[in-house]
Motif scaffolding. Structure first.
Motif, PDB file in Angstrom:
ATOM      1  N   THR A  79      15.708  66.503  39.824  1.00 60.93           N
ATOM      2  CA  THR A  79      16.562  66.019  38.737  1.00 60.93           C
ATOM      3  C   THR A  79      17.908  66.732  38.666  1.00 60.93           C
ATOM      4  OG1 THR A  79      15.506  67.535  37.195  1.00 60.93           O
ATOM      5  CG2 THR A  79      14.614  65.299  37.307  1.00 60.93           C
ATOM      6  N   ALA A  80      18.072  67.830  39.379  1.00 61.22           N
ATOM      7  CA  ALA A  80      19.334  68.576  39.318  1.00 61.22           C
ATOM      8  C   ALA A  80      19.699  69.115  40.697  1.00 61.22           C
ATOM      9  CB  ALA A  80      19.233  69.709  38.311  1.00 61.22           C
ATOM     10  N   SER A  81      20.153  68.236  41.561  1.00 56.43           N
ATOM     11  CA  SER A  81      20.565  68.626  42.899  1.00 56.43           C
ATOM     12  C   SER A  81      21.877  67.909  43.220  1.00 56.43           C
ATOM     13  CB  SER A  81      19.489  68.232  43.908  1.00 56.43           C
ATOM     14  OG  SER A  81      19.894  68.590  45.213  1.00 56.43           O
ATOM     15  N   TYR A  82      22.577  68.376  44.230  1.00 55.42           N
ATOM     16  CA  TYR A  82      23.837  67.721  44.588  1.00 55.42           C
ATOM     17  C   TYR A  82      23.630  66.260  44.974  1.00 55.42           C
ATOM     18  CZ  TYR A  82      22.899  67.884  49.639  1.00 55.42           C
ATOM     19  OH  TYR A  82      22.368  67.693  50.889  1.00 55.42           O
ATOM     20  N   PHE A  83      22.414  65.904  45.403  1.00 51.99           N
ATOM     21  CA  PHE A  83      22.168  64.532  45.840  1.00 51.99           C
ATOM     22  C   PHE A  83      21.414  63.681  44.827  1.00 51.99           C
ATOM     23  CE2 PHE A  83      18.824  67.237  47.658  1.00 51.99           C
ATOM     24  CZ  PHE A  83      17.663  66.574  47.241  1.00 51.99           C
ATOM     25  N   THR A  84      21.138  64.195  43.645  1.00 50.70           N
ATOM     26  CA  THR A  84      20.399  63.440  42.636  1.00 50.70           C
ATOM     27  C   THR A  84      21.111  62.138  42.263  1.00 50.70           C
ATOM     28  OG1 THR A  84      19.456  65.483  41.768  1.00 50.70           O
ATOM     29  CG2 THR A  84      19.383  63.553  40.321  1.00 50.70           C
ATOM     30  N   ALA A  88      20.205  58.110  43.416  1.00 49.66           N
ATOM     31  CA  ALA A  88      19.952  57.140  42.343  1.00 49.66           C
ATOM     32  C   ALA A  88      20.896  55.947  42.480  1.00 49.66           C
ATOM     33  CB  ALA A  88      20.115  57.801  40.978  1.00 49.66           C
ATOM     34  N   TRP A  89      22.160  56.210  42.805  1.00 53.37           N
ATOM     35  CA  TRP A  89      23.134  55.138  42.987  1.00 53.37           C
ATOM     36  C   TRP A  89      22.782  54.259  44.187  1.00 53.37           C
ATOM     37  CZ3 TRP A  89      26.703  54.366  47.018  1.00 53.37           C
ATOM     38  CH2 TRP A  89      27.636  53.350  46.782  1.00 53.37           C
ATOM     39  N   LEU A  90      22.389  54.876  45.304  1.00 56.57           N
ATOM     40  CA  LEU A  90      21.999  54.092  46.464  1.00 56.57           C
ATOM     41  C   LEU A  90      20.797  53.207  46.165  1.00 56.57           C
ATOM     42  CD1 LEU A  90      24.017  55.753  48.187  1.00 56.57           C
ATOM     43  CD2 LEU A  90      22.259  55.822  49.939  1.00 56.57           C
ATOM     44  N   ALA A  91      19.843  53.714  45.396  1.00 54.50           N
ATOM     45  CA  ALA A  91      18.670  52.914  45.023  1.00 54.50           C
ATOM     46  C   ALA A  91      19.071  51.787  44.076  1.00 54.50           C
ATOM     47  CB  ALA A  91      17.609  53.800  44.385  1.00 54.50           C
ATOM     48  N   GLU A  92      19.910  52.116  43.113  1.00 63.25           N
ATOM     49  CA  GLU A  92      20.344  51.132  42.114  1.00 63.25           C
ATOM     50  C   GLU A  92      21.099  49.956  42.741  1.00 63.25           C
ATOM     51  OE1 GLU A  92      23.619  51.884  38.859  1.00 63.25           O
ATOM     52  OE2 GLU A  92      21.697  52.714  38.203  1.00 63.25           O
ATOM     53  N   THR A  93      21.903  50.247  43.754  1.00 65.41           N
ATOM     54  CA  THR A  93      22.689  49.198  44.407  1.00 65.41           C
ATOM     55  C   THR A  93      21.903  48.463  45.496  1.00 65.41           C
ATOM     56  OG1 THR A  93      23.594  50.784  45.989  1.00 65.41           O
ATOM     57  CG2 THR A  93      24.910  50.335  43.994  1.00 65.41           C
ATOM     58  N   PRO A 106      14.578  63.245  51.176  1.00 68.03           N
ATOM     59  CA  PRO A 106      15.956  63.739  51.219  1.00 68.03           C
ATOM     60  C   PRO A 106      16.248  64.742  52.332  1.00 68.03           C
ATOM     61  CG  PRO A 106      14.783  64.686  49.363  1.00 68.03           C
ATOM     62  CD  PRO A 106      13.910  63.632  49.938  1.00 68.03           C
ATOM     63  N   TYR A 107      15.237  65.467  52.788  1.00 68.24           N
ATOM     64  CA  TYR A 107      15.470  66.485  53.814  1.00 68.24           C
ATOM     65  C   TYR A 107      15.182  65.971  55.217  1.00 68.24           C
ATOM     66  CZ  TYR A 107      15.682  69.152  49.575  1.00 68.24           C
ATOM     67  OH  TYR A 107      16.018  69.583  48.317  1.00 68.24           O
ATOM     68  N   GLY A 108      14.731  64.719  55.323  1.00 67.20           N
ATOM     69  CA  GLY A 108      14.553  64.093  56.632  1.00 67.20           C
ATOM     70  C   GLY A 108      15.905  63.713  57.205  1.00 67.20           C
ATOM     71  N   THR A 109      15.945  63.464  58.475  1.00 61.88           N
ATOM     72  CA  THR A 109      17.208  63.092  59.107  1.00 61.88           C
ATOM     73  C   THR A 109      17.367  61.572  59.141  1.00 61.88           C
ATOM     74  OG1 THR A 109      16.184  63.201  61.298  1.00 61.88           O
ATOM     75  CG2 THR A 109      17.348  65.173  60.529  1.00 61.88           C
ATOM     76  N   VAL A 110      18.570  61.145  59.417  1.00 60.67           N
ATOM     77  CA  VAL A 110      18.911  59.726  59.467  1.00 60.67           C
ATOM     78  C   VAL A 110      18.989  59.297  60.929  1.00 60.67           C
ATOM     79  CG1 VAL A 110      20.665  58.015  58.860  1.00 60.67           C
ATOM     80  CG2 VAL A 110      20.232  59.927  57.342  1.00 60.67           C
ATOM     81  N   SER A 111      18.233  58.277  61.282  1.00 55.10           N
ATOM     82  CA  SER A 111      18.313  57.741  62.642  1.00 55.10           C
ATOM     83  C   SER A 111      19.541  56.844  62.763  1.00 55.10           C
ATOM     84  CB  SER A 111      17.050  56.946  62.975  1.00 55.10           C
ATOM     85  OG  SER A 111      17.053  55.716  62.258  1.00 55.10           O
ATOM     86  N   ARG A 112      19.914  56.520  63.971  1.00 58.56           N
ATOM     87  CA  ARG A 112      21.056  55.626  64.186  1.00 58.56           C
ATOM     88  C   ARG A 112      20.776  54.241  63.597  1.00 58.56           C
ATOM     89  NH1 ARG A 112      24.822  57.056  68.061  1.00 58.56           N
ATOM     90  NH2 ARG A 112      24.962  54.930  68.856  1.00 58.56           N
TER      91      ARG A 112
END
Length: 140
Positions: A79-84, A88-93, A106-112
Protein backbone atom coordinates in the motif's frame (compact mmCIF):
# COMPACT_ATOMS: atom_id res chain seq x y z
CA UNK A 1 10.58 5.00 -30.50
CA UNK A 2 7.11 4.62 -29.00
CA UNK A 3 7.01 8.40 -28.58
CA UNK A 4 8.32 9.06 -32.13
CA UNK A 5 12.00 9.18 -31.08
CA UNK A 6 12.00 12.56 -29.32
CA UNK A 7 15.28 14.33 -28.76
CA UNK A 8 16.83 14.39 -25.29
CA UNK A 9 17.22 17.77 -23.63
CA UNK A 10 20.69 16.89 -22.35
CA UNK A 11 22.81 14.09 -20.95
CA UNK A 12 21.62 12.04 -18.00
CA UNK A 13 23.91 11.96 -14.94
CA UNK A 14 24.39 8.19 -15.10
CA UNK A 15 28.04 7.15 -14.96
CA UNK A 16 27.26 3.63 -16.18
CA UNK A 17 25.75 4.76 -19.49
CA UNK A 18 28.43 4.67 -22.15
CA UNK A 19 28.05 7.84 -24.25
CA UNK A 20 28.51 5.81 -27.46
CA UNK A 21 25.92 3.11 -26.70
CA UNK A 22 22.85 2.63 -28.88
CA UNK A 23 20.61 3.39 -25.89
CA UNK A 24 22.35 6.57 -24.68
CA UNK A 25 19.92 9.04 -26.27
CA UNK A 26 16.92 7.02 -25.07
CA UNK A 27 18.25 7.00 -21.49
CA UNK A 28 18.98 10.73 -21.70
CA UNK A 29 15.37 11.30 -22.82
CA UNK A 30 13.94 9.06 -20.07
CA UNK A 31 15.86 11.03 -17.47
CA UNK A 32 15.15 14.45 -19.01
CA UNK A 33 11.41 13.79 -19.01
CA UNK A 34 11.44 12.37 -15.45
CA UNK A 35 10.32 8.93 -16.56
CA UNK A 36 13.36 7.51 -14.77
CA UNK A 37 15.54 8.66 -11.93
CA UNK A 38 17.84 5.67 -12.37
CA UNK A 39 18.65 2.99 -9.87
CA UNK A 40 20.61 5.65 -7.97
CA UNK A 41 21.49 9.29 -8.57
CA UNK A 42 24.47 8.27 -10.73
CA UNK A 43 23.50 4.85 -12.11
CA UNK A 44 20.94 3.59 -14.60
CA UNK A 45 22.00 -0.09 -14.56
CA UNK A 46 21.55 -0.59 -18.33
CA UNK A 47 22.40 -4.30 -18.21
CA UNK A 48 19.91 -5.21 -15.48
CA UNK A 49 16.46 -6.51 -16.30
CA UNK A 50 13.41 -4.30 -15.72
CA UNK A 51 11.03 -5.44 -13.01
CA UNK A 52 7.29 -5.33 -13.52
CA UNK A 53 7.13 -2.60 -10.83
CA UNK A 54 9.69 -0.49 -12.69
CA UNK A 55 7.88 -1.02 -16.01
CA UNK A 56 4.59 0.06 -14.43
CA UNK A 57 6.27 3.17 -13.06
CA UNK A 58 7.86 4.06 -16.42
CA UNK A 59 4.52 3.79 -18.24
CA UNK A 60 2.64 5.66 -15.51
CA UNK A 61 5.11 8.54 -15.60
CA UNK A 62 5.10 8.57 -19.40
CA UNK A 63 1.34 9.21 -19.30
CA UNK A 64 1.56 11.94 -16.68
CA UNK A 65 1.35 10.11 -13.33
CA UNK A 66 -2.43 10.02 -13.37
CA UNK A 67 -3.82 9.21 -9.91
CA UNK A 68 -5.91 6.03 -10.01
CA UNK A 69 -9.45 6.13 -8.62
CA UNK A 70 -9.05 2.87 -6.68
CA UNK A 71 -6.45 0.63 -5.11
CA UNK A 72 -4.79 -2.12 -7.05
CA UNK A 73 -6.63 -5.46 -7.04
CA UNK A 74 -3.31 -7.25 -6.56
CA UNK A 75 -2.54 -8.63 -3.11
CA UNK A 76 1.23 -8.60 -3.74
CA UNK A 77 1.35 -4.82 -4.29
CA UNK A 78 2.11 -2.98 -1.03
CA UNK A 79 0.00 0.00 0.00
CA UNK A 80 2.98 2.37 0.30
CA UNK A 81 5.61 1.76 -2.35
CA UNK A 82 6.92 3.76 -5.30
CA UNK A 83 4.94 1.44 -7.59
CA UNK A 84 1.64 1.31 -5.67
CA UNK A 85 -0.09 4.04 -7.69
CA UNK A 86 1.42 3.06 -11.05
CA UNK A 87 0.25 -0.55 -10.74
CA UNK A 88 -3.24 0.54 -9.62
CA UNK A 89 -3.41 2.87 -12.64
CA UNK A 90 -2.28 0.14 -15.04
CA UNK A 91 -4.96 -2.19 -13.65
CA UNK A 92 -7.63 0.50 -13.74
CA UNK A 93 -6.94 1.32 -17.40
CA UNK A 94 -6.73 -2.34 -18.40
CA UNK A 95 -3.11 -2.04 -19.47
CA UNK A 96 -2.34 -4.87 -17.06
CA UNK A 97 -4.42 -7.77 -15.89
CA UNK A 98 -1.65 -9.11 -13.68
CA UNK A 99 -0.12 -12.56 -13.69
CA UNK A 100 -3.34 -13.70 -12.00
CA UNK A 101 -6.51 -11.95 -10.79
CA UNK A 102 -4.90 -11.00 -7.46
CA UNK A 103 -1.17 -11.24 -8.34
CA UNK A 104 0.90 -8.64 -10.20
CA UNK A 105 4.39 -10.03 -9.40
CA UNK A 106 6.07 -6.61 -8.99
CA UNK A 107 9.57 -8.04 -8.51
CA UNK A 108 9.37 -10.37 -11.51
CA UNK A 109 10.93 -9.29 -14.76
CA UNK A 110 9.18 -8.25 -17.96
CA UNK A 111 9.59 -10.43 -21.03
CA UNK A 112 9.78 -8.93 -24.51
CA UNK A 113 6.33 -10.36 -25.27
CA UNK A 114 4.88 -8.79 -22.12
CA UNK A 115 6.48 -5.44 -22.95
CA UNK A 116 5.03 -5.56 -26.46
CA UNK A 117 1.61 -6.27 -24.94
CA UNK A 118 1.89 -3.44 -22.40
CA UNK A 119 2.91 -0.96 -25.10
CA UNK A 120 0.14 -2.10 -27.44
CA UNK A 121 -2.49 -1.77 -24.70
CA UNK A 122 -1.10 1.63 -23.77
CA UNK A 123 -1.21 2.81 -27.39
CA UNK A 124 -4.82 1.65 -27.77
CA UNK A 125 -6.14 3.05 -24.49
CA UNK A 126 -7.01 6.72 -25.14
CA UNK A 127 -8.08 7.36 -21.52
CA UNK A 128 -4.50 6.62 -20.45
CA UNK A 129 -3.30 9.73 -22.25
CA UNK A 130 -4.20 12.93 -20.43
CA UNK A 131 -0.82 14.52 -20.94
CA UNK A 132 2.43 13.29 -22.37
CA UNK A 133 4.91 15.40 -20.39
CA UNK A 134 5.65 13.56 -17.13
CA UNK A 135 5.98 15.44 -13.82
CA UNK A 136 9.07 15.77 -11.66
CA UNK A 137 10.79 12.50 -10.79
CA UNK A 138 9.89 10.45 -7.77
CA UNK A 139 12.67 8.45 -6.21
CA UNK A 140 12.68 4.78 -7.21
Amino acid sequence: RFMDSPQASGPAPFEDVNRTSYYTEAVDWLHGTAITTGTSATTFSPSRFVTRAQMATFLWRLCGSIPPADRSPFLDVPTASYFTLPVAWLAETGITTGRAATRFDPYGTVSRGEMATFLHRLATTPEAWTRVTPPSPVEI
